[in-house]
Write a protein that holds these residues in place. Structure first.
Motif, short mmCIF file in Angstrom:
data_model
loop_
_atom_site.label_atom_id
_atom_site.label_comp_id
_atom_site.label_asym_id
_atom_site.label_seq_id
_atom_site.Cartn_x
_atom_site.Cartn_y
_atom_site.Cartn_z
N GLY A 86 0.79 -1.22 0.00
CA GLY A 86 0.00 0.00 0.00
C GLY A 86 0.82 1.27 0.00
N SER A 87 2.05 1.21 0.54
CA SER A 87 2.90 2.40 0.59
C SER A 87 4.19 2.22 -0.17
N ALA A 88 4.42 1.03 -0.74
CA ALA A 88 5.66 0.71 -1.44
C ALA A 88 6.86 0.85 -0.50
N MET A 89 6.68 0.35 0.73
CA MET A 89 7.73 0.35 1.72
C MET A 89 7.89 -1.06 2.28
N ALA A 90 8.92 -1.27 3.11
CA ALA A 90 9.13 -2.59 3.70
C ALA A 90 9.86 -2.43 5.03
N PHE A 91 9.73 -3.46 5.87
CA PHE A 91 10.42 -3.48 7.16
C PHE A 91 10.80 -4.91 7.49
N GLY A 92 11.76 -5.05 8.41
CA GLY A 92 12.22 -6.37 8.80
C GLY A 92 11.69 -6.78 10.16
N THR A 93 11.51 -8.10 10.36
CA THR A 93 11.12 -8.64 11.65
C THR A 93 11.99 -9.85 11.97
N VAL A 94 12.10 -10.15 13.26
CA VAL A 94 12.77 -11.36 13.72
C VAL A 94 12.05 -11.84 14.97
N ASP A 95 11.90 -13.18 15.10
CA ASP A 95 11.22 -13.73 16.26
C ASP A 95 12.23 -14.42 17.19
N ASP A 101 20.14 -8.83 20.14
CA ASP A 101 20.04 -9.25 18.74
C ASP A 101 19.81 -8.02 17.86
N ARG A 102 20.51 -7.95 16.74
CA ARG A 102 20.41 -6.78 15.87
C ARG A 102 19.60 -7.12 14.62
N LEU A 103 18.90 -6.12 14.12
CA LEU A 103 18.04 -6.28 12.95
C LEU A 103 18.11 -5.01 12.12
N TRP A 104 18.15 -5.15 10.79
CA TRP A 104 18.16 -3.99 9.90
C TRP A 104 17.66 -4.42 8.52
N VAL A 105 17.51 -3.45 7.64
CA VAL A 105 17.21 -3.75 6.24
C VAL A 105 18.29 -3.13 5.37
N ASP A 106 18.57 -3.79 4.25
CA ASP A 106 19.45 -3.25 3.20
C ASP A 106 18.61 -2.84 2.02
N VAL A 130 11.07 -9.32 25.12
CA VAL A 130 10.12 -9.24 24.01
C VAL A 130 10.23 -10.52 23.18
N GLY A 131 9.15 -10.91 22.58
CA GLY A 131 9.16 -12.13 21.77
C GLY A 131 9.69 -11.92 20.37
N GLY A 132 9.46 -10.73 19.85
CA GLY A 132 9.90 -10.41 18.50
C GLY A 132 10.29 -8.95 18.39
N TRP A 133 10.91 -8.61 17.28
CA TRP A 133 11.39 -7.24 17.10
C TRP A 133 11.25 -6.88 15.64
N ARG A 134 11.27 -5.57 15.36
CA ARG A 134 11.13 -5.13 13.98
C ARG A 134 11.80 -3.79 13.77
N THR A 135 12.11 -3.48 12.52
CA THR A 135 12.65 -2.19 12.15
C THR A 135 11.50 -1.25 11.81
N ARG A 136 11.83 -0.03 11.50
CA ARG A 136 10.86 0.86 10.86
C ARG A 136 10.79 0.55 9.37
#
Length: 502
Positions: A86-95, A101-106, A130-136
């Motif tokens: 809907g916005s042509a965007m994306a984000f990452g998640t990890v459980d 633990d580090r998380l990012w998007v390329d 927390v059980g899971g995490w996500r980026t913006r």
């Protein structure tokens, strides 16, 4: 015709539009990914972020249309890239995260080959408990510069140097059907500094541009039409590498490919300069028609070799020019003479397949029946039939088309495969199949009942189902053996196929 999207690349709004988004909170909560994060301040164009409909670093709770097309695992954790179409965007998640633990998007603007300047976007460390995490969320594309992008999600667990990343994926904007999606993937390989595909592909760029124009005409979506003018303006005066301006080249077949591309550009735009360049290209080729072996255009300005593809292109280009030039007789005479010489040259073997060329004794040299030699002639005969109405031309074309579509050597298991087909997508060979199906498609449209619909549909459906990744990039083997793709030769060939199919 499909409508033009409201968001063509290069026509971004001056500032990001703020709208009230439907929230995806329930879905994120169910996945354990709604914990608050000390995220960076949302980006603006001034601080180097990208703003399309929204700016980089948008809250994923505002996702409009969430899907997770790609994932990876690392030490019991599942990493996923969530795409908000809907916005042509994306984000990452990890459980299953633990603190640290580090998380990012390329983000990549060349189909996942490099991600300079787009590395570790939204890099964040998971807190404890927390059980899971996500980026913006980050924009997939940059509409302000016309860059077509892809994102992936990556993670690194606490106390371990290992990193795992998902595959690359993108939103479905400018991908409403499989042709548009493949065209968007092809444009990942378009270099706006050179006006060519793959950085500096020459005759293969002519084929890629031709496939792109055909897609625009089939879908009515003009988002990438800027490439026609950019390619022309950046390359029309080139005199390096054997070029002589106006896309004329020491290789006469290269000249023919570009001439046909500018015929397509003229048909799309009505701009007479494209037709003038196609005429210059045809006249350049005609200057190297010689008496050796009874006629024919030689392959290179300083090489007397007579081969099939150069003369098939000569036939097709002159027939097309006649059909677009009032009162013409010159181009028609060339096309007729070119076909008669090609037909009688000996390059068409006893199985009605076309070998590569003639040897020093003006006999068929027995070199492979490359697929493009089977296809360009079909498009040329279709154009010449439009000019003359001569039914014998269609009979001859059908004899050749039946031979190539029915050849078990060219179609093992029923799916087209180039002789000695490489596992890679670089070099000349990956473009051959695209030229074949483009010519077959042109003939098919000229014939009553469209007798090759089933063959073309089978090829297209198989490639779409088996030879396509999450970015709608295609590899060299349409039967599903992915090989080492992608690349613009493989990609335009697949796009040519999708355009030719019913």
């Amino acid at each position: 015709m499909a409508p033009t999207p409201a968001h063509p690349f290069g026509a971004a709004p001056a500032s990001a539009r703020r709208t009230t988004a439907r929230r995806a909170a329930a879905a994120l909560a169910a996945a354990g990914l709604l914990a608050a994060v000390a995220a960076p301040t949302p980006a603006t164009a001034a601080d180097g972020g990208i703003c399309n409909r929204f700016c980089d670093a948008r809250d994923p709770a505002n996702a409009l249309k969430d899907r997770a097309p790609v994932s990876a695992t690392l030490h019991g954790r599942t990493i996923a890239l969530h795409v908000d179409d809907g916005s042509a965007m994306a984000f990452g998640t990890v459980d299953n995260v633990v603190a640290g633990d580090r998380l990012w998007v390329d983000r990549s603007f060349d189909g996942g080959r490099t991600w300079d300047g787009g590395s570790r976007l939204g890099d964040t460390a998971a807190p404890g408990g927390v059980g899971g995490w996500r980026t913006r969320m980050y924009n997939v594309d940059d509409w302000n510069t016309g860059r077509i992008g892809a994102l992936r999600a990556c993670a690194q667990v606490t106390g371990d140097d290992a990193i795992a990343c998902t595959g690359w994926a993108r939103s479905d904007w400018n991908g409403a059907d499989r042709r548009q999606a493949a065209a968007t993937a092809l444009m990942m390989d378009y270099d706006r500094t050179t006006g060519l595909f793959g950085g500096n592909g020459w005759w293969t760029s002519a084929n890629a541009l031709t496939a792109l124009i055909d897609t625009i005409r089939r879908t009515g979506v003009t988002s990438y039409a800027y490439a026609v003018n950019e390619t022309y303006d950046r390359n029309k005066d080139r005199t390096d590498g054997g070029n002589q301006g106006q896309f004329r080249n020491e290789y006469l077949d290269d000249t023919g490919w570009w001439g046909l591309a500018w015929i397509k550009a003229y048909d799309l735009t009505g701009d007479a300069r494209y037709l003038d360049t196609a005429r210059a290209d045809a006249d350049h080729m005609a200057g190297y028609w010689t008496d050796a072996c009874g006629g024919g255009v030689q392959w290179k300005t300083d090489t007397a070799y007579k081969n099939a593809v150069t003369n098939e292109l000569y036939l097709a280009l002159n027939a097309a020019l006649h059909n677009r030039t009032d009162g013409d007789t010159r181009y028609l005479d060339r096309a007729r003479t070119g076909w008669k010489w090609l037909r009688d040259s000996g390059m068409i073997n006893g199985d009605h397949l076309v070998n590569d060329g003639l040897d020093g004794s003006c006999r068929n040299n027995g070199q492979p029946a490359w697929t493009y030699n089977q296809g360009v002639v079909l498009g040329g005969l279709a154009e010449l039939h439009k000019a003359t109405g001569d039914a014998e031309l269609l009979r001859a074309a059908r004899e050749l088309a039946d031979a190539s579509t029915g050849s078990s050597a060219l179609n093992p298991g029923g799916i087209l495969r180039e002789p000695n087909e490489s596992d890679g997508c670089t070099g000349d060979g990956p473009s051959f199949k695209g030229a074949y199906v483009r010519g077959l498609g042109a003939l098919n449209r000229e014939l009553d009942g469209h007798p090759y619909d089933a063959y073309l549909a089978q090829q297209a459906d198989t490639a779409y189902a088996k030879d396509r990744n999450a970015l709608d990039q295609y590899g060299p083997h349409w039967n599903g053996d992915r090989g080492d793709g992608p690349g613009h030769g493989c990609q335009h060939s697949a796009l040519d196929l999708l355009n030719a199919a019913p």
